[in-house]
Scaffold this active site. Sequence first.
Site, short mmCIF file in Angstrom:
data_model
loop_
_atom_site.label_atom_id
_atom_site.label_comp_id
_atom_site.label_asym_id
_atom_site.label_seq_id
_atom_site.Cartn_x
_atom_site.Cartn_y
_atom_site.Cartn_z
N GLU A 100 -5.01 -10.29 8.87
CA GLU A 100 -6.29 -10.54 8.57
C GLU A 100 -6.39 -11.74 7.69
O GLU A 100 -6.97 -11.56 6.45
CB GLU A 100 -6.89 -9.29 7.90
CG GLU A 100 -7.01 -8.11 8.65
CD GLU A 100 -7.84 -6.94 8.07
OE1 GLU A 100 -8.09 -6.91 6.97
OE2 GLU A 100 -8.02 -5.73 9.08
N GLN A 113 0.73 -1.20 0.03
CA GLN A 113 0.15 0.00 0.09
C GLN A 113 0.92 1.31 0.07
O GLN A 113 0.38 2.33 -0.21
CB GLN A 113 -1.01 0.06 1.37
CG GLN A 113 -2.01 -1.11 0.93
CD GLN A 113 -3.09 -1.14 2.40
OE1 GLN A 113 -2.70 -1.76 3.20
NE2 GLN A 113 -4.13 -0.34 2.18
N GLU A 135 -5.27 -2.06 14.09
CA GLU A 135 -5.70 -1.22 13.26
C GLU A 135 -7.11 -0.45 13.55
O GLU A 135 -8.07 -1.14 14.06
CB GLU A 135 -6.02 -1.71 11.72
CG GLU A 135 -4.62 -2.19 11.01
CD GLU A 135 -4.80 -2.69 9.50
OE1 GLU A 135 -6.13 -2.55 9.01
OE2 GLU A 135 -4.24 -3.25 9.17
C1 GBH Z 1 -7.81 -3.52 6.78
O1 GBH Z 1 -8.69 -4.44 6.49
C2 GBH Z 1 -6.56 -3.76 6.00
O2 GBH Z 1 -5.77 -4.38 6.86
C3 GBH Z 1 -5.90 -2.57 5.59
O3 GBH Z 1 -4.78 -3.03 4.60
C4 GBH Z 1 -6.72 -1.73 4.93
O4 GBH Z 1 -6.17 -0.32 3.99
C5 GBH Z 1 -7.62 -1.10 5.85
O5 GBH Z 1 -8.51 -2.21 6.49
C6 GBH Z 1 -8.91 -0.31 5.24
O6 GBH Z 1 -9.81 -1.03 4.29
O7 GBH Z 1 -18.74 -3.60 4.36
O8 GBH Z 1 -19.76 -2.75 6.40
O9 GBH Z 1 -19.50 -5.18 5.84
C7 GBH Z 1 -10.25 -3.96 6.47
C8 GBH Z 1 -10.86 -5.30 6.69
C9 GBH Z 1 -13.06 -6.23 6.25
C10 GBH Z 1 -13.05 -4.06 7.28
C11 GBH Z 1 -14.67 -5.86 5.80
C12 GBH Z 1 -14.59 -3.96 6.78
C13 GBH Z 1 -16.44 -4.86 5.84
C14 GBH Z 1 -17.33 -3.82 6.57
N1 GBH Z 1 -12.26 -5.02 6.30
N2 GBH Z 1 -15.24 -4.95 6.58
S1 GBH Z 1 -18.72 -3.70 5.82
#
Ligand code: GBH
Length: 440
Positions: A152, A16, A338
């Site tokens: 994750e 990233q 995070e």
């Molecule tokens: C993280 O993942 C990552 O580790 C990071 O790299 C990334 O940049 C950051 O978050 C931001 O995205 O649509 O309401 O059902 C985030 C994992 C999994 C968080 C799915 C939100 C869905 C929410 N995500 N989840 S929803």
Amino acid sequence: MFPDDFLLGAATAAYQVEGAVTEDGREPSIWDTFSHTPGAVRDGHTGDVACDHYHRYLEDVELMASIGLRAYRFSVAWPRLADLSFYDRLVDALLAKGIAPVVTLYHWDLPQRLQDRGGWTARETSELFAEYATAVYRRLGDRVHTWTTLNEPWVSAFVGYGSGRHAPGIADPAAAFTAAHNLLRAHGLAVAALRAAGARSVSITLNLTPIHGDPEPATLVDGLANRLFLDPVLKGRYPQDVLRHMSRFVDPAPFEADLPVIAQPIDVLGVNYYTTTEVAAEQGAPGHPEYPGTEGIRFLPPRGPVTEMGWGVVPSGLTELLLRLARDYPGTPLMITENGAAYDDKPDASGAYVDTDRVDFLAAHLRAARDAMDRGVDLRGYFVWSLLDNFEWAHGYHKRFGLVHVDYATQRRTPKLSASWYRDFIATGRLRPNDGTYRE
Ligand code: GBH
């Protein structure tokens, strides 16, 4: 007031921010392939240059120091295994500023070479990960205290192989469950390898989300999102209901023999928290492509305020999550690895980024974390996602999570209001009365 030794930091991930994807012997990763596939990432954005952090890391470490970060969480790119000297220099630069390096060994950038042999659906990828982990430890272990195996694994498995919205772009539920298991095995093998090599603090980071709504679908989705990873790692077993559900797609019987490997003791559990999830039983609902077998379940839109990602802002969900982890998985210290928010940052007339929405978000979640600590949760630290605006996966550069604004045309960094707010918070260890009194 937070304890003096509470680790306050910010996080990034290699693909990233780094760029420099062909330098110093770096080999292609699945994200290079995926981002260069037409239609995979919004507007065809790629991580080829990203924040050019590979070349600008000294400037970025200066920024971290000016915010007063006590720790910096970054990931090592497996595709750079042939030459790890960049991370050597980065770690030295951090230590010179008194910033503790917290290393994640895998934040989604699998070498394409291994994907060509099946990626996370191939059992041997787990052994290869443990070998890679050992090599990184040998290079940085004398200076890095905290080691995280995977970031994750749910996302790697169910977004990478389930919905195909992430690299490698495969949409096959059976592959997703197999990948989840092999990722867990990779974690366990790496924990054992890191310990054998001398590591003192080893962890895994999971994205966890409290599931609200009708009890039956909520239990199922909680199983797929949370317990599928928590229980093998922390209790040495797959939950019965999850096993039964999984067996619709894949035979999980052989998985159980690997549980002792997966359940190596860890020293801290990393928690990535963004939002809660609400579900309802509804005939004919299509379900969610990232939760295989959830036909008949509706995933409800958030009720209150949302971030630019469309995710609900629910600080109380963080307190709820931390309390639940302390209750159901006692004895493992927690770290929020995070938490953060994308907002559509716009400069004001003077060119400043006055991101009060992000300040509110962060303060409210820190307050929620503090609430959980007051109620007995052993929480050791908190990392903002992210230090910099960066490549937000399938969204490309359109979503900005940074404390620091990045102008991608010039690579100019501009700290936002949230950066100076965070600096003051770290310096005092206190939230001010108006901080984070966010109404949900
Ligand atoms: C993280 O993942 C990552 O580790 C990071 O790299 C990334 O940049 C950051 O978050 C931001 O995205 O649509 O309401 O059902 C985030 C994992 C999994 C968080 C799915 C939100 C869905 C929410 N995500 N989840 S929803």
